[in-house]
Scaffold this motif. Structure first.
Motif, PDB file in Angstrom:
ATOM      1  N   CYS B 139      17.594  94.451  51.406  1.00 24.54           N
ATOM      2  CA  CYS B 139      16.576  95.177  50.635  1.00 24.54           C
ATOM      3  C   CYS B 139      15.162  94.618  50.739  1.00 24.54           C
ATOM      4  O   CYS B 139      14.208  95.367  50.868  1.00 24.54           O
ATOM      5  CB  CYS B 139      16.947  95.196  49.153  1.00 24.54           C
ATOM      6  N   THR B 140      15.018  93.300  50.613  1.00 24.04           N
ATOM      7  CA  THR B 140      13.680  92.774  50.301  1.00 24.04           C
ATOM      8  C   THR B 140      12.815  92.476  51.508  1.00 24.04           C
ATOM      9  O   THR B 140      11.599  92.377  51.383  1.00 24.04           O
ATOM     10  CB  THR B 140      13.783  91.453  49.513  1.00 24.04           C
ATOM     11  N   GLY B 141      13.433  92.239  52.658  1.00 23.36           N
ATOM     12  CA  GLY B 141      12.653  91.722  53.785  1.00 23.36           C
ATOM     13  C   GLY B 141      12.401  90.227  53.659  1.00 23.36           C
ATOM     14  O   GLY B 141      11.663  89.664  54.445  1.00 23.36           O
ATOM     15  N   TYR B 142      12.994  89.608  52.660  1.00 17.04           N
ATOM     16  CA  TYR B 142      13.029  88.147  52.432  1.00 17.04           C
ATOM     17  C   TYR B 142      11.737  87.536  51.887  1.00 17.04           C
ATOM     18  O   TYR B 142      11.769  86.465  51.307  1.00 17.04           O
ATOM     19  CB  TYR B 142      13.435  87.379  53.707  1.00 17.04           C
ATOM     20  N   GLN B 143      10.595  88.207  52.088  1.00 16.09           N
ATOM     21  CA  GLN B 143       9.329  87.566  51.732  1.00 16.09           C
ATOM     22  C   GLN B 143       9.270  87.186  50.251  1.00 16.09           C
ATOM     23  O   GLN B 143       8.842  86.094  49.905  1.00 16.09           O
ATOM     24  CB  GLN B 143       8.168  88.505  52.093  1.00 16.09           C
ATOM     25  N   ALA B 144       9.721  88.091  49.396  1.00 19.14           N
ATOM     26  CA  ALA B 144       9.678  87.831  47.956  1.00 19.14           C
ATOM     27  C   ALA B 144      10.589  86.662  47.587  1.00 19.14           C
ATOM     28  O   ALA B 144      10.276  85.876  46.686  1.00 19.14           O
ATOM     29  CB  ALA B 144      10.093  89.087  47.185  1.00 19.14           C
ATOM     30  N   ILE B 145      11.699  86.535  48.299  1.00 12.97           N
ATOM     31  CA  ILE B 145      12.639  85.440  48.021  1.00 12.97           C
ATOM     32  C   ILE B 145      11.994  84.102  48.373  1.00 12.97           C
ATOM     33  O   ILE B 145      12.050  83.138  47.598  1.00 12.97           O
ATOM     34  CB  ILE B 145      13.960  85.661  48.798  1.00 12.97           C
ATOM     35  N   VAL B 146      11.351  84.069  49.529  1.00 14.71           N
ATOM     36  CA  VAL B 146      10.663  82.838  49.949  1.00 14.71           C
ATOM     37  C   VAL B 146       9.561  82.509  48.940  1.00 14.71           C
ATOM     38  O   VAL B 146       9.394  81.349  48.537  1.00 14.71           O
ATOM     39  CB  VAL B 146      10.100  82.992  51.378  1.00 14.71           C
TER      40      VAL B 146
END
Lengths: 792, 159
Positions: B139-146
């Protein structure tokens, strides 16, 4: 536009702000309610035996040994299930000529793809059910599998459906002007390319799952499902299981990602419902990952012969293509597997002005998993055909890719207008988006870096795309063709006795933040604190009727319905308050849960106190005042068939000419989705969409052998985008409100996936330009890069 | 194949004695026997990372671990991260930064994030991406998680 024009006359409190989603708090503590989390009393498990062959006649099925195994409650073959269901046909009347045979939940006489269910074991546990599968004996007679899309149309190809004269499901042609004549002019440079788009799939982390329960006495079937369109499925279950619609309840709680995968009719899910009805007890089916790979719908799979003609000054004269797409053995019910091809025919070149267009699409049956609508349906293909051909033409005539766009993009002051293919556009902003894109990416600096890097043998490329996205569809998308898919959505807003709002909506939540933006709109328009807005979606028993979530319609359509309902309740509450306070309604307002004086903002009475008078002490009100304290409104788009959005994106890549690896250095996306309700949610929709587009462009492919066996049906073999390969993605917006609604919001869910592949292909071919080669096949794997370079 | 065994273990600080089929994996045990459905199963062969939990303080794939292997161990799952792993700041930052959409990868993503932070690693985006590259998020494209992980480390460093 219909409805109140005064909603935004006040400084908005919530709309336009990055408010965290309230329902995410629970998910972060392990308290999601996904279908597979459910355990019901006396629940049994449905475990499917699936065809190991892509094409085989089923002569006989022997279940006698399997029936003796521990835990086995029942076993049904395809023939057994067929007795309890009206078969379904995936055609729509507005796609004239589309054909597909009647389909049953389980294969009856012939299995037509590897993974098609042929029998189902009902068992005390999934593990015991899988044990039993090994003891079912099926006498298969293997038939020749038709796998290659182009060969499937040759006259000597075996027929997948004997009743048809060929394996062609549908063909459509769009011709505007005279492309051949226009491209034959002396001053026109013609560029031709064959572009291949691999077949990929959704890989939702939560696999498809359903728990079906049947309540004898009530005669009610309840389906808990991980899906996007509960009311559509309610209709389908009622129709095909011969029930009254009101006796079917479909509930979607938390859904672990959908992306269009979970908006279709799957035979294993329908069979689970049938079995629950037969056994009158709860039955669970959760697909495992192998089942997901071979039964979730696949997407794309296109062979395109494209051409474009431009003048030396960059003016596009026309473009055309011949598209062949393989859809598996049936057209998916009820949305059909022809919509993607139809979108490509309609949308290719849509951002640009040109006169001549000739496109032909062929939708072809084959013995592979069914293909159907997946995030950004058709858009990645349409955008890649036009924008990759435009950049290739620019290379041939020696023009900058930005300059050729400037020359041909529809001017921002030209709206309302139509595309060459007749798509009606309003409120778009291609040039403004391109301006903003160039500003945030610093194009000139990247060009300088590119030159310097080439001097060091490093090949970097910059690629662009200008795109449109179909959002907020009207009934012209499906309803007009006879599909049981609502284009309108409903919203209900209710004030409780404590002064809190309870809202419900027919659009659904799969993680994109639908519930959150509905809360924001209701809190903002009505005038309560957002913490006091409780939201319900996904349950046909409790929410108003509507289409659910697909085609980027949740915010634009569901949000507008919520705005209208909130405004209607506000008017009603102010009328009631005016009587209680002996004031005029127009002198009052609601702010943070209080009725206030509109001018002085002086607090008059809390919503809780007002509601208590209405609910408990109605004796204090005049007899003729009977406030409802609840309002429902519905909304559908009436002015246009679709509300298009637009955007501009750019990719910066580095191609390692020794390994063939493509590294994305950065990605920029500028999107005009009209009013942005929650900037953070929209930006993350764009980012997630871009990464899904990157997956299709670089990594993801369902690899089949010539027997129709999928070779990489596991997450270890099928490559998906993982964190270490993903770039930082900068997102910016141009906000041109759509005039079709008060809210002014268009969709935002699919633009990233629609645009990214074209931008990346352009960037790769820009990087390869000095090496005099190009790559025109997705995914652009290292092997294909090295082949393009002539190294292998 | 239907043989069972008795196991004794601690999950999120609570002691359990359970009789389990020897072939049952730990993820199914946590979800179906203990009702701790916060642990998710995405691929059942150790690739997607959704089922990641802490087993004796170290991250482990609960889909690749048999329940009987967890005999006499101490396990922490997403239901215990706020209290047993003191991760309320990380959870808050995941929420604030929208580092989850559908929430299905979240239990494993939080486990890997907690591990990265506990190991004293820096708020270096490239290193964070490498560390969570065994956790699939569609879902996120990972950027928000990082972003959420780096913010948490920076906040802890400035405390």
């Amino acid at each position: 536009m219909t409805g109140p024009a005064t909603v935004f006359d006040k400084p908005t409190d919530y709309i336009g702000k990055s408010i965290p989603r309230s329902d995410a708090a629970r998910l972060l503590r392990g308290k999601g309610r996904y279908v597979d989390d459910m355990q019901l009393p006396r629940m049994v498990h449905a475990v499917f035996l699936r065809s190991p062959y892509a094409h085989a006649k089923i002569n006989a099925i022997d279940i006698s040994q399997a029936m003796k195994l521990p835990g086995v409650v029942a076993i049904y073959t395809g023939k057994d299930i067929a007795q309890h269901v009206e078969p379904y046909v995936g055609v729509l009347s507005h796609l004239p000529g589309l054909r597909s045979p009647a389909q049953y939940p389980l294969a009856v006489d012939v299995a037509r793809w590897q993974g098609e269910p042929v029998a189902v074991v009902i068992c005390a546990s999934r593990a015991l059910g899988e044990d039993a599968l090994e003891h079912i004996r099926v006498d298969y007679e293997k038939l020749t599998a038709v796998t290659d899309t182009l060969n499937a149309l040759s006259p000597d190809a075996p027929l997948i459906h004997e009743e048809y004269d060929s394996n062609l499901a549908w063909k459509r042609q769009v011709e505007v002007g005279n492309l051949e004549e226009a491209l034959a002019q002396d001053d026109v440079v013609v560029v031709e390319k064959q572009i291949k788009f691999g077949r990929h799939t959704g890989v939702t982390l939560e696999t498809r799952a359903t728990v079906c329960d049947y309540i004898p006495g009530d005669g009610q079937l309840i389906m808990y499902y991980a899906g996007q369109a509960p009311h559509m499925l309610q209709f389908i279950l009622a129709k095909h299981l011969d029930m009254l619609e009101e006796n079917v309840r479909v509930v979607a709680h938390d859904v672990g990602g959908s992306f269009g995968i979970k908006v279709h009719t799957y035979g294993d899910e329908i069979a689970t419902a049938i079995v629950a009805k037969l056994l009158k007890r709860p039955v669970k089916f959760t697909a495992d990952r192998l089942e997901s790979f071979v039964t979730d719908i696949h997407a794309r799979d296109h062979f395109v012969d494209a051409k474009i003609g431009v003048k030396k000054d960059g003016t596009i004269v026309g473009m055309g293509f011949n598209d062949f797409t393989g859809i598996g053995p049936f057209s998916m019910y009820p949305r059909t597997s022809a919509i993607e091809c139809n979108q490509i025919l309609n949308l290719t070149g849509a951002p640009y002005q040109f006169e001549h267009y000739h496109a032909v699409g062929h939708v072809v049956f084959q013995n592979k998993t069914l293909m159907c609508q997946y995030r950004a349906v058709g858009h990645p293909i349409a955008m890649a055909i036009s924008d990759c051909m435009i950049e290739e033409a620019a290379r041939v005539i020696g023009m900058d890719p930005v300059k050729i766009r400037r020359k041909n993009l529809i001017p921002d002051d030209a709206y309302p207008t139509k595309s060459t293919t007749g798509m009606r556009f309003d409120d778009l902003s291609h040039h403004a988006c391109l301006d903003k894109l160039l500003e945030i990416m610093d194009y000139d600096a990247l060009l300088e870096d590119q030159q310097n890097a080439r001097g060091n043998g490093i090949y970097r490329g910059i690629g662009f795309v200008s795109l449109v996205e179909v959002t907020n569809p009207s009934p012209m998308f499906y309803g007009v063709g006879g599909a049981p898919i609502a284009s309108q959505d409903g919203a209900t807003v209710r004030l409780d006795a404590a002064g809190a709002l309870h809202i419900s909506s027919s659009v659904t939540e799969q993680g994109q933040g639908t519930n959150a933006i509905l809360q924001q709109i209701a809190a903002d328009v009505f005038g309560v604190s957002i913490e006091r807005v409780k939201v319900t979606t996904g349950d046909t028993a409790t929410v108003p009727y509507g289409g659910g979530t697909w085609a980027s319609r949740g915010a634009g359509i569901g949000g507008e319905a919520m705005l209208l309902a909130s405004h209607a309740l506000k008017e009603q509450v102010l009328d009631t308050a005016a009587v209680i306070l002996q004031a005029k309604p127009e002198d009052l307002d609601i702010a943070f849960g209080e009725i206030v004086n509109k001018g002085s903002r002086e607090r008059k009475i809390s919503l809780g106190d007002l509601a208590k008078i209405v609910y408990y002490r109605g004796n204090e009100l005049p007899h003729d005042l009977k406030p409802e304290l609840i309002a429902t409104r519905h909304y559908r788009v009436t002015d246009f068939p679709f509300v298009f959005t637009n955007g501009a994106m750019a990719a910066h890549v580095e191609v390692d000419t020794n390994t063939g690896l493509i590294k994305i250095l950065h990605f920029w996306a500028v999107e005009d989705c009209g009013r942005v309700i929650n900037p953070q949610l929209v930006d993350d929709q764009i980012r997630g969409g871009v990464v899904q587009g990157i997956g299709g462009a670089l990594y993801e492919e369902c690899v089949y052998d010539s027997d129709g066996q999928m070779q990489n049906a596991s997450m270890a073999d099928y490559l998906v985008p993982m964190a270490s390969e993903m770039p930082e993605i900068t997102v910016a917006h141009v906000e041109t409100y759509t005039k079709t609604s008060v809210l002014g919001a268009k969709g935002a869910g699919e633009a990233g996936t629609g645009g990214a592949p074209a931008a990346i292909m352009n960037a790769v071919n820009n990087a390869l330009e000095p090496l005099n080669c190009g790559l025109w096949q997705m995914p652009m794997t290292p092997e294909r890069v090295l082949k393009a370079l002539g190294k292998i | 194949m239907n043989k069972t065994a008795q196991i004794e273990l601690i999950v999120n600080g609570e002691k359990y004695f359970e009789n389990v089929p020897v072939r049952m994996n730990l993820a199914d045990f946590l979800r179906n026997k203990l009702g701790l459905t916060g642990t998710h199963v995405g691929c059942e062969h150790g690739v997607c990372g959704a089922c990641t939990i802490f087993l004796d303080g170290v991250t482990a794939r609960s889909c690749l671990t048999l329940a009987v292997q967890a005999d006499e161990t101490e396990i922490t799952t997403i239901e215990g991260y706020e209290t047993d792993k003191n991760a309320s700041d990380l959870i808050k930052n995941f929420h604030k930064r929208n580092a989850l959409q559908c929430g299905y990868c979240t239990p494993g993503m939080l486990a890997s994030s907690i591990e990265y932070i506990e190991q004293g690693n820096p708020p270096d985006r490239k290193k964070v991406k490498e560390h969570i590259s065994g956790n699939y998020c569609r879902c996120t494209g990972y950027q928000a998680i990082v972003d959420a992980i780096c913010t948490t480390i920076q906040e802890r460093q400035s405390r």
